[in-house]
Write a protein that holds these residues in place. Structure first.
Motif, PDB file in Angstrom:
ATOM      1  N   ILE A 123       1.030  -1.225   0.266  1.00  0.00           N
ATOM      2  CA  ILE A 123      -0.024   0.224   0.074  1.00  0.00           C
ATOM      3  C   ILE A 123       1.127   1.244   0.169  1.00  0.00           C
ATOM      4  N   LEU A 124       1.672   1.904   1.092  1.00  0.00           N
ATOM      5  CA  LEU A 124       2.931   2.545   0.813  1.00  0.00           C
ATOM      6  C   LEU A 124       3.617   2.303  -0.243  1.00  0.00           C
ATOM      7  N   LEU A 125       4.074   1.866  -1.089  1.00  0.00           N
ATOM      8  CA  LEU A 125       4.273   2.169  -3.083  1.00  0.00           C
ATOM      9  C   LEU A 125       2.981   2.214  -3.642  1.00  0.00           C
ATOM     10  N   ILE A 126       1.961   2.340  -3.841  1.00  0.00           N
ATOM     11  CA  ILE A 126       0.991   2.468  -4.451  1.00  0.00           C
ATOM     12  C   ILE A 126       0.891   3.672  -4.006  1.00  0.00           C
ATOM     13  N   GLY A 127       1.106   4.139  -2.597  1.00  0.00           N
ATOM     14  CA  GLY A 127       0.499   5.327  -2.127  1.00  0.00           C
ATOM     15  C   GLY A 127       1.608   6.176  -3.028  1.00  0.00           C
ATOM     16  N   ALA A 128       3.333   5.880  -2.603  1.00  0.00           N
ATOM     17  CA  ALA A 128       4.010   7.203  -3.159  1.00  0.00           C
ATOM     18  C   ALA A 128       4.056   6.826  -4.418  1.00  0.00           C
TER      19      ALA A 128
END
Length: 158
Positions: A18-23
């Motif tokens: 999810i962090l990678l998607i947000g970034a």
């Protein structure tokens, strides 16, 4: 304290994904903003004739919000034939009528990329949707990580 590996891997793995998607969403927003700023830096002003209006309904709540994007015709500097294109942004209310003249800004390298000159010099909205979505997704990643931490400290220690 006993760490449960399957929930840990699932929760922390999800948080990282999810962090990678947000970034990625934040980076996309930044790229959109830079593209808009580059367009603004090289845009050339012209007077165009409104050929038609494209109405687009945006409904984020109970009431739809209708925006009008003119299709305009103009002759770019140094060209002999007119270019017909839809503007990249909507026009302020009230929208012009077919046959009216409006000021536009166009990219000399791609004359079919046209914007309404009223919005020239402002790229404040460019990439905003991606930035908001990216921020919300990053908050979701923090929430998933916090859920793991709560499980670790509260549930698994007892």
């Amino acid at each position: 304290m006993r760490i449960h590996y399957v929930p840990t891997v699932l929760l922390l793995g999800s948080a990282v994904l999810i962090l990678l998607i947000g970034a990625g969403l934040l980076l996309k927003g930044r790229a959109v903003r830079r593209t808009a700023e580059r367009f603004r830096s090289r845009a050339v002003a012209a007077t165009a004739t409104v050929v038609s209006l494209e109405a687009k309904d945006l409904s984020f709540g109970a009431e739809p919000d209708t925006r009008y994007f003119p299709v305009v015709s103009f002759v770019p500097d140094g060209a002999t034939e007119a270019v017909e294109a839809q503007t990249l942004t909507d026009v302020p209310s009230p929208p012009p009528r077919v046959g009216d003249s409006i000021e536009v800004a166009y990219d000399p390298e791609r004359p079919d990329h046209v914007d309404v000159a009223v919005t020239e010099g402002t790229a404040e909205g460019a990439g905003r949707t991606y930035a908001v979505l990216g921020s919300l997704v990053l908050l979701l990643a923090l929430g998933v990580a916090a859920a793991w931490l709560v499980l670790l400290l509260v549930v698994w220690t007892h």
